[in-house]
Write a protein that holds these residues in place. Structure first.
Motif, PDB file in Angstrom:
ATOM      1  N   LEU A  50       0.832  -1.209   0.000  1.00 58.71           N
ATOM      2  CA  LEU A  50       0.000   0.000   0.000  1.00 58.71           C
ATOM      3  C   LEU A  50       0.863   1.253   0.000  1.00 58.71           C
ATOM      4  CD1 LEU A  50      -2.815  -1.098   2.480  1.00 58.71           C
ATOM      5  CD2 LEU A  50      -3.090  -0.579   0.048  1.00 58.71           C
ATOM      6  N   ARG A  51       1.962   1.214   0.732  1.00 56.01           N
ATOM      7  CA  ARG A  51       2.867   2.378   0.731  1.00 56.01           C
ATOM      8  C   ARG A  51       3.467   2.581  -0.666  1.00 56.01           C
ATOM      9  NH1 ARG A  51       4.677  -0.306   5.545  1.00 56.01           N
ATOM     10  NH2 ARG A  51       3.765   0.652   7.417  1.00 56.01           N
ATOM     11  N   PHE A  52       3.829   1.485  -1.300  1.00 56.36           N
ATOM     12  CA  PHE A  52       4.394   1.577  -2.652  1.00 56.36           C
ATOM     13  C   PHE A  52       3.351   2.126  -3.622  1.00 56.36           C
ATOM     14  CE2 PHE A  52       4.991  -0.545  -6.832  1.00 56.36           C
ATOM     15  CZ  PHE A  52       6.153   0.104  -7.206  1.00 56.36           C
ATOM     16  N   TRP A  53       2.114   1.622  -3.522  1.00 58.63           N
ATOM     17  CA  TRP A  53       1.062   2.128  -4.401  1.00 58.63           C
ATOM     18  C   TRP A  53       0.811   3.611  -4.152  1.00 58.63           C
ATOM     19  CZ3 TRP A  53      -2.754  -2.491  -3.309  1.00 58.63           C
ATOM     20  CH2 TRP A  53      -2.229  -3.642  -3.924  1.00 58.63           C
ATOM     21  N   GLU A  54       0.949   4.025  -2.906  1.00 59.29           N
ATOM     22  CA  GLU A  54       0.796   5.449  -2.597  1.00 59.29           C
ATOM     23  C   GLU A  54       1.881   6.253  -3.297  1.00 59.29           C
ATOM     24  OE1 GLU A  54       0.943   8.405   1.315  1.00 59.29           O
ATOM     25  OE2 GLU A  54       0.771   6.230   1.582  1.00 59.29           O
ATOM     26  N   GLN A  55       3.112   5.776  -3.244  1.00 59.22           N
ATOM     27  CA  GLN A  55       4.217   6.463  -3.911  1.00 59.22           C
ATOM     28  C   GLN A  55       4.004   6.542  -5.421  1.00 59.22           C
ATOM     29  OE1 GLN A  55       7.681   4.215  -2.818  1.00 59.22           O
ATOM     30  NE2 GLN A  55       7.586   4.785  -0.659  1.00 59.22           N
ATOM     31  N   GLU A  56       3.362   5.500  -5.963  1.00 62.56           N
ATOM     32  CA  GLU A  56       3.135   5.453  -7.415  1.00 62.56           C
ATOM     33  C   GLU A  56       1.851   6.157  -7.831  1.00 62.56           C
ATOM     34  OE1 GLU A  56       5.152   4.274  -9.740  1.00 62.56           O
ATOM     35  OE2 GLU A  56       6.667   3.820  -8.225  1.00 62.56           O
ATOM     36  N   GLY A  57       1.120   6.709  -6.873  1.00 62.24           N
ATOM     37  CA  GLY A  57      -0.097   7.447  -7.186  1.00 62.24           C
ATOM     38  C   GLY A  57      -1.292   6.579  -7.507  1.00 62.24           C
ATOM     39  N   LEU A  58      -1.295   5.328  -7.046  1.00 63.20           N
ATOM     40  CA  LEU A  58      -2.406   4.426  -7.335  1.00 63.20           C
ATOM     41  C   LEU A  58      -3.496   4.493  -6.277  1.00 63.20           C
ATOM     42  CD1 LEU A  58      -0.394   1.249  -8.436  1.00 63.20           C
ATOM     43  CD2 LEU A  58      -1.122   3.214  -9.813  1.00 63.20           C
ATOM     44  N   VAL A  59      -3.101   4.525  -5.030  1.00 59.92           N
ATOM     45  CA  VAL A  59      -4.030   4.582  -3.899  1.00 59.92           C
ATOM     46  C   VAL A  59      -3.429   5.531  -2.869  1.00 59.92           C
ATOM     47  CG1 VAL A  59      -5.187   3.308  -2.059  1.00 59.92           C
ATOM     48  CG2 VAL A  59      -4.780   2.205  -4.262  1.00 59.92           C
ATOM     49  N   ALA A  60      -4.252   6.408  -2.341  1.00 59.39           N
ATOM     50  CA  ALA A  60      -3.744   7.360  -1.344  1.00 59.39           C
ATOM     51  C   ALA A  60      -4.639   7.357  -0.114  1.00 59.39           C
ATOM     52  CB  ALA A  60      -3.694   8.776  -1.928  1.00 59.39           C
ATOM     53  N   PRO A  61      -4.041   7.386   1.093  1.00 55.24           N
ATOM     54  CA  PRO A  61      -4.871   7.537   2.294  1.00 55.24           C
ATOM     55  C   PRO A  61      -5.541   8.898   2.270  1.00 55.24           C
ATOM     56  CG  PRO A  61      -2.561   7.834   2.810  1.00 55.24           C
ATOM     57  CD  PRO A  61      -2.616   7.369   1.396  1.00 55.24           C
ATOM     58  N   GLU A  62      -6.717   8.977   2.855  1.00 56.96           N
ATOM     59  CA  GLU A  62      -7.457  10.231   2.835  1.00 56.96           C
ATOM     60  C   GLU A  62      -7.220  11.051   4.086  1.00 56.96           C
ATOM     61  OE1 GLU A  62     -11.386   8.944   1.988  1.00 56.96           O
ATOM     62  OE2 GLU A  62     -10.743   8.019   0.117  1.00 56.96           O
ATOM     63  N   ARG A  63      -6.449  10.463   4.972  1.00 61.47           N
ATOM     64  CA  ARG A  63      -6.084  11.225   6.160  1.00 61.47           C
ATOM     65  C   ARG A  63      -4.821  10.630   6.752  1.00 61.47           C
ATOM     66  NH1 ARG A  63      -9.509  11.751  11.830  1.00 61.47           N
ATOM     67  NH2 ARG A  63      -7.967  12.973  12.979  1.00 61.47           N
TER      68      ARG A  63
END
Length: 261
Positions: free
Chosen positions: A161-174
């Motif tokens: 999930l952290r990697f996907w966040e870095q790649e702009g795929l999924v981001a936490p909303e808070r």
């Protein structure tokens, strides 16, 4: 059927006989024996391999299992089945069924998430499509999930999930003051779709493009097609595993009947 008659002496099978009966090449039969997929063949006085019905059964079992879980894992499982207890072997086979059921359930959740995103885009209207895709109630989910909870629900590691966040795929909303990530329903839905796309073999750039286009009709249609094909593939793999069932059972039981070899 392995061609044997109960109580009758069995005529040894040559490598070419095994190859013809199973559809493998001569070299593949030898390689799969070397890898432990099938038991070691007996040797005749002149050194030629002598196979038995259990080898045919093991090769058929491998073909079905490879279609269900992939050749690498199938080789490992078949090599281990003969050294495990019946209970352990049955559990290993059952785990393959459980995994396929889990993959199908996750693909169906991704489908529902995609339809929810499309419904929200329709309700928002053309002027607002894509601003907040996926907002609303997602059956079975709470308002927020931590990164650990979401990773557990998806069957991935938090690092993914952290990697996907870095790649702009999924981001936490808070992100709290302690830098703890919290994922709301839109992010949870997006994460489910990402998992399904990645499981279908899509690379990060292709997933990023698809996720960015979900607010467009063509993007939704493409994602629907991907998920539909994913479910079809899981169905084919499930059937392959079911077809391998009798031969897998034969491999397990024969491991405890040395005289069968």
């Amino acid at each position: 059927m392995d061609g044997s008659v109960s109580g009758a002496p069995q005529t040894p099978l040559r490598t070419v006989d095994v190859a013809r009966a199973t559809g493998y090449s001569l070299q593949q039969v030898r390689d799969l024996e070397r890898l432990g997929v099938i038991p070691p063949a007996a040797r005749s006085s002149n050194g030629y391999r002598c196979y038995a019905p259990i080898h045919l059964r093991a090769l058929r079992a491998y073909r079905g299992l490879a279609g269900a879980v992939g050749p690498v894992e199938a080789r490992q499982v078949l090599a281990e089945l003969r050294t495990r207890t019946v209970a352990e072997a049955a559990s290993a086979i059952n785990e393959a069924h459980v995994r396929l059921a889990r993959e199908r359930a996750e693909a169906l959740r991704a489908q529902r998430a995609l339809e929810a995103i499309g419904a929200e885009a329709d309700r928002a209207g053309p002027a607002h499509q894509g601003e907040h895709p996926g907002e609303g109630v997602d059956e079975g989910e709470g308002d927020w999930m931590t990164i650990t909870e979401l990773a557990g629900a998806l069957g991935v590691r938090p690092s993914a999930l952290r990697f996907w966040e870095q790649e702009g795929l999924v981001a936490p909303e808070r992100v709290t003051s302690l830098r703890a990530r919290r994922y709301g329903l839109p992010a949870i839905r997006a994460a489910r779709i990402v998992v399904a796309l990645r499981s279908a073999g899509y690379g990060v750039p292709a997933v990023r493009e698809t996720m960015a286009s979900l607010h467009r009709l063509d993007g939704l249609d493409e994602a629907r097609d991907v998920l539909s094909r994913r479910l079809d593939q899981i169905a084919v793999r499930t059937v392959a595993l079911l077809q391998a069932g009798p031969d897998l059972a034969g491999v397990v039981t024969s491991a405890h009947e040395p005289e069968a070899l």
